[in-house]
Design a protein around this motif. Structure first.
Motif, short mmCIF file in Angstrom:
data_model
loop_
_atom_site.label_atom_id
_atom_site.label_comp_id
_atom_site.label_asym_id
_atom_site.label_seq_id
_atom_site.Cartn_x
_atom_site.Cartn_y
_atom_site.Cartn_z
N SER A 290 -8.07 13.20 -16.05
CA SER A 290 -7.01 12.26 -15.69
C SER A 290 -5.98 12.14 -16.80
O SER A 290 -6.31 11.83 -17.94
CB SER A 290 -7.63 10.89 -15.42
N LEU B 69 2.81 14.19 6.22
CA LEU B 69 1.51 14.61 6.75
C LEU B 69 1.67 15.88 7.57
O LEU B 69 0.85 16.79 7.50
CB LEU B 69 0.92 13.51 7.64
N ASN C 183 0.81 -1.23 0.00
CA ASN C 183 0.00 0.00 0.00
C ASN C 183 0.83 1.27 0.00
O ASN C 183 0.29 2.37 -0.10
CB ASN C 183 -0.96 0.01 1.19
N TRP D 298 3.25 0.94 -7.17
CA TRP D 298 3.75 0.60 -8.50
C TRP D 298 5.15 0.04 -8.33
O TRP D 298 6.03 0.68 -7.75
CB TRP D 298 3.79 1.84 -9.40
N VAL E 155 -9.63 11.85 -7.25
CA VAL E 155 -10.70 11.91 -8.25
C VAL E 155 -10.15 12.48 -9.57
O VAL E 155 -10.50 12.01 -10.65
CB VAL E 155 -11.87 12.77 -7.73
N ASP E 156 -9.26 13.46 -9.44
CA ASP E 156 -8.65 14.05 -10.64
C ASP E 156 -7.94 13.00 -11.48
O ASP E 156 -8.03 13.01 -12.70
CB ASP E 156 -7.63 15.13 -10.25
N VAL E 157 -7.19 12.12 -10.84
CA VAL E 157 -6.30 11.24 -11.60
C VAL E 157 -6.96 9.96 -12.10
O VAL E 157 -6.46 9.32 -13.03
CB VAL E 157 -5.04 10.86 -10.78
N PRO F 5 -7.46 15.00 -5.14
CA PRO F 5 -6.51 14.57 -6.18
C PRO F 5 -6.79 13.16 -6.69
O PRO F 5 -6.56 12.86 -7.86
CB PRO F 5 -5.15 14.62 -5.47
N MET G 95 -3.97 6.02 -5.36
CA MET G 95 -3.13 5.83 -4.18
C MET G 95 -1.85 6.65 -4.29
O MET G 95 -1.31 7.13 -3.30
CB MET G 95 -2.79 4.35 -4.01
N MET G 96 -1.36 6.79 -5.52
CA MET G 96 -0.19 7.63 -5.75
C MET G 96 -0.52 9.10 -5.49
O MET G 96 0.32 9.88 -5.08
CB MET G 96 0.30 7.50 -7.20
N ALA G 97 -1.77 9.47 -5.78
CA ALA G 97 -2.14 10.89 -5.73
C ALA G 97 -2.59 11.36 -4.36
O ALA G 97 -2.48 12.55 -4.05
CB ALA G 97 -3.25 11.16 -6.75
N CYS G 98 -3.09 10.45 -3.52
CA CYS G 98 -3.66 10.89 -2.24
C CYS G 98 -2.57 11.38 -1.29
O CYS G 98 -1.64 10.64 -0.97
CB CYS G 98 -4.42 9.74 -1.58
N PRO G 99 -2.66 12.60 -0.81
CA PRO G 99 -1.62 13.11 0.10
C PRO G 99 -1.72 12.53 1.51
O PRO G 99 -0.82 12.72 2.31
CB PRO G 99 -1.91 14.62 0.16
N TYR G 100 -2.83 11.85 1.82
CA TYR G 100 -3.07 11.40 3.19
C TYR G 100 -2.85 9.90 3.36
O TYR G 100 -3.10 9.37 4.43
CB TYR G 100 -4.51 11.77 3.60
N LYS G 101 -2.43 9.24 2.32
CA LYS G 101 -2.24 7.79 2.37
C LYS G 101 -3.52 7.11 2.87
O LYS G 101 -3.48 6.21 3.71
CB LYS G 101 -1.05 7.42 3.25
N ARG H 166 -4.33 1.90 -9.26
CA ARG H 166 -3.67 2.45 -8.06
C ARG H 166 -3.13 3.88 -8.24
O ARG H 166 -2.33 4.35 -7.43
CB ARG H 166 -2.52 1.55 -7.57
N TYR H 167 -3.55 4.54 -9.31
CA TYR H 167 -3.07 5.91 -9.51
C TYR H 167 -3.61 6.82 -8.41
O TYR H 167 -2.93 7.75 -7.98
CB TYR H 167 -3.51 6.40 -10.89
N ARG I 7 -5.77 5.53 1.13
CA ARG I 7 -6.35 4.45 0.34
C ARG I 7 -5.57 3.15 0.45
O ARG I 7 -4.35 3.17 0.63
CB ARG I 7 -6.43 4.87 -1.13
N SER I 8 -6.27 2.05 0.30
CA SER I 8 -5.65 0.73 0.34
C SER I 8 -6.08 -0.05 -0.89
O SER I 8 -7.15 0.19 -1.44
CB SER I 8 -6.10 -0.04 1.58
N ASN J 158 -12.53 9.85 -17.54
CA ASN J 158 -12.39 11.07 -16.76
C ASN J 158 -11.39 11.96 -17.50
O ASN J 158 -10.20 11.68 -17.49
CB ASN J 158 -11.89 10.71 -15.35
N LEU K 37 5.17 9.92 2.76
CA LEU K 37 4.43 11.17 2.52
C LEU K 37 4.57 12.07 3.74
O LEU K 37 4.67 11.59 4.87
CB LEU K 37 2.94 10.87 2.32
N ALA L 218 1.26 15.28 -4.08
CA ALA L 218 1.62 14.80 -2.75
C ALA L 218 2.99 14.14 -2.70
O ALA L 218 3.58 14.00 -1.63
CB ALA L 218 0.57 13.80 -2.26
N ARG L 219 3.50 13.70 -3.84
CA ARG L 219 4.78 12.97 -3.85
C ARG L 219 5.90 13.94 -4.13
O ARG L 219 6.05 14.42 -5.26
CB ARG L 219 4.74 11.87 -4.92
N LEU M 184 1.57 14.72 -9.62
CA LEU M 184 1.26 14.18 -8.29
C LEU M 184 1.70 15.16 -7.21
O LEU M 184 2.86 15.20 -6.82
CB LEU M 184 1.96 12.82 -8.10
#
Lengths: 402, 246
Positions: A129, A338, A50, A54, B122-124, B120, B152-158, B149-150, B160-161, A126, A336, A188-189, A186
């Protein structure tokens, strides 16, 4: 198109050809086996998790996709920039681009949690995206690549050659921007976000695509006992040096920009200094993947030495693979943020560096996609006339002065 | 001397402010009320006049949010993926311990999907499976999630699983599926029935849930009076989950 003086022919089958074909078929079979295993078991059998969502399959896939767009450059140089010496290389360039892209896409698709729902990407879109955009960019690339090939190979439609070449060239630039932007968008990364990812990926596509092209050209010449003269090889050799320099430039710009921003200094230190990715970066990407190939290209002792060109191309491929590994895996391994300036911990591994070790299934899926590319290439070379009979200096020289 | 007096006055005012704030939060965060969530008739569409939100007072969460996490696990049935490694297990919600590097000030808070106004994830999402309902609930449509899983890459709060294995004995109201991504959905099945999210019920004295768009709702009154911090407010995502005491 100036292929009037150039005679193209199919690759003649030989024992070596069939052995290569057999190896590729076995690897594709193992890749398919890996896919069915993942589909049945779920991704718990992989090294992905998780945090590192990737993994190695994506490194393979993005490598092949980036190299695909770069491989098409060789024909673009002939068409768009009217460098006639490159025109005899065009057919192989377009075929290679198509086969690399199919291999890369196969990996991406087969690694999905629900590969069976691929059609959903066509029924539900979407438009915000970049992934959804890429689905169209990749499909369009295959269609334009095929069209471009058609205009190169069929005299009846040869008058559209320039238009198809221009369209394919522009399309491929947008495509690679799209691939880089998958990461650049991205927020957040910390290791990814930034517009520089688009030109960085374009420069990587130039160097990786050309390296793969050089190896394929020399290997197919050896397989079919065709002559490739020093004139054309040296053109490609020095072009590779320029592309390696371009990648280094964008990589430098990216790291310097990141190092200037306080919030990104943590991830920069992690990648450049404090983790196993640092060794991969300095030794793998920079020394073996960039500096050593430059030395092999420019050292006067190695002029006209085929092994030096081959080795340089192999090292660039190795360095590019390592670069993508550092970006994908290293970028995700770093936690990340927080809460800036705070230590965080949780049962979900917040604040921790995540370890990643690819499983055999990921290797098989990645290698299977790579083998699929080679398989398509080998079959293509045997059934249609992609390869010039000769690229000897006396054949090429008139074109170099045009 | 007058300067020292000025400092004293400021200090006393600050202490007084904290005391009044504490009392106020005690008054406002007295208990969860089911009337905060009116039931939505099944034949009515979801309305964007509502924006569901949550205010969590971490000073009142004596367990740091453990009870909230356990309630979420029970409600949705996650937390037991036997074949997955610990880092592959789904966690819709977790408690995070935060310690300031300089001051060593430390606190614990529950973190889950923050239900951003501009998510984010939803955007991706290429298919739109990662979606935001009109009432602000961010969730995954598991029927069209392709498992890329894109998000999961985009969420700043981690938040998602990814479900790494096939599952059995799922909750009928919260289906989960191998190969899809999942996260907190604010207990959408409960909200639509006029019930509070399970985690809110588990921490009745520390959490207010309600409509952020209604200026007269208890949550709107509370955030207006006491504020409500966002995690990574710098990203400008305007989260629906707010915290007191960060």
């Amino acid at each position: 198109m100036s292929s009037k003086t150039i005679v193209y022919s199919e690759l003649r089958s030989s024992k070596a050809y069939y052995i290569l074909l057999g190896i590729c078929a076995v690897l594709v079979g193992l890749g398919a086996l890996s896919f069915f295993h993942l589909e049945h078991q779920g991704h718990h059998v992989t090294g992905m998790n998780n945090q590192i969502v990737w993994g190695l399959p994506h490194v393979f896939a993005i490598f092949l996709i980036v190299a695909a767009s770069g491989a098409l450059n060789i024909s673009s140089i002939g068409t768009v920039f009217s460098k006639t010496i490159y025109q005899p290389l065009g057919r192989l360039s377009a075929l290679l681009a198509i086969s690399l892209l199919i291999g890369g896409l196969a990996i991406l698709v087969l690694d999905l949690g629900h590969a069976d729902r691929l059609l959903v990407t066509l029924t539900h879109r979407n438009t915000k995206s970049i992934f959804a955009w890429n689905i169209w960019l990749y499909s369009g690339f295959l269609a334009l690549g095929a069209l471009y090939l058609w205009t190169m190979m069929d005299r009846k439609v040869n008058r559209f050659y320039k238009y198809a070449g221009f369209a394919a060239f522009n399309w491929r630039l947008i495509l690679t921007m799209g691939t880089g932007s998958i990461f650049g968008f991205l927020v957040a990364r910390e290791f990814y976000t930034g517009a520089v990812m688009a030109p960085l990926f374009i420069s990587m596509s130039f160097s990786l695509g050309l390296s793969v092209y050089i190896l394929v050209l020399l290997a197919s010449a050896a397989l079919g006992s065709r002559e490739v003269g020093d004139l054309i090889v040296n053109r490609l050799r020095y072009l590779l040096a320029i592309f390696i320099g371009a990648v280094l430039f964008f990589e430098l710009a990216r790291h310097l920009a990141n190092l200037y921003v306080t919030e990104k200094q943590g991830v920069e230190a992690f990648i450049l200094k404090d983790s196993r990715y640092a060794a991969l970066f300095w030794v793998g990407q920079i020394f073996f993947g960039s500096l050593l190939p430059l030395f092999l290209i420019f050292c006067k002792k190695f002029v006209n030495q085929r092994w030096a060109v081959r080795l340089a191309a192999m090292l660039v491929i190795l360095g590019g693979f390592v670069q993508l590994y550092i970006n994908l895996i290293g970028g995700q391994a770093y936690p990340l943020t927080l809460f800036p300036n705070a230590e965080v911990s949780s049962s979900f591994f917040d604040g921790e560096i995540t370890q990643y070790s690819a499983s055999i299934w990921e290797w098989l899926l990645g290698l299977g996609g790579f083998a699929l590319s080679v398989l398509i290439l080998l079959i293509g070379l045997q059934v249609l006339r992609f390869l010039p009979e000769s690229l000897a200096d006396e054949v090429i020289e008139p074109l170099s002065q045009a | 001397m007058s300067q020292i007096n000025a400092y004293r006055r400021k200090f006393m005012a600050a202490v007084g402010g904290v005391a009044v704030g504490g009392l106020a939060s005690g008054v406002i965060l007295r208990s969860v009320e089911a009337s905060d969530v009116p039931a939505k008739p099944a034949d009515q569409p979801v309305s964007n006049k509502v924006r569901w939100g949550m205010l969590i007072d971490i000073n009142r969460l004596t367990d740091g949010g453990v009870a909230m996490v356990e309630a979420c696990k029970r409600e949705h049935g996650w937390g037991n993926d036997p074949k997955s490694r610990p880092e592959q297990q789904s966690q819709w919600m977790r408690t995070v311990k935060v310690t300031d590097k300089l001051t060593q000030h430390s606190f614990t808070l529950p973190v889950m999907c923050q239900h951003c106004e501009e998510p984010p994830c939803v955007d991706v999402c290429p298919t739109g499976a990662s979606m935001k309902r009109a009432d602000g609930i961010v969730q995954v449509n598991k029927h069209i999630c392709i498992g890329c899983r894109y998000c999961m890459m985009a969420c700043p709060y981690k938040a998602r699983s990814f479900v790494h294995e096939s599952l059995t004995d799922q909750r009928p109201h919260s289906p989960r599926g191998m190969g899809t991504v999942e996260s907190c959905n604010l207990c959408v099945h409960r909200i639509d029935k006029g019930q509070l999210p399970a985690c809110v019920e588990a921490a009745p004295n520390a959490v207010i849930f309600g409509d952020l768009n209604d200026p007269n709702s208890r949550i709107s009154q509370a955030v207006k009076t006491l504020g409500g911090s966002q995690i990574r407010a710098d990203l400008g995502l305007n989260t629906g989950v707010r915290y007191l005491g960060l």
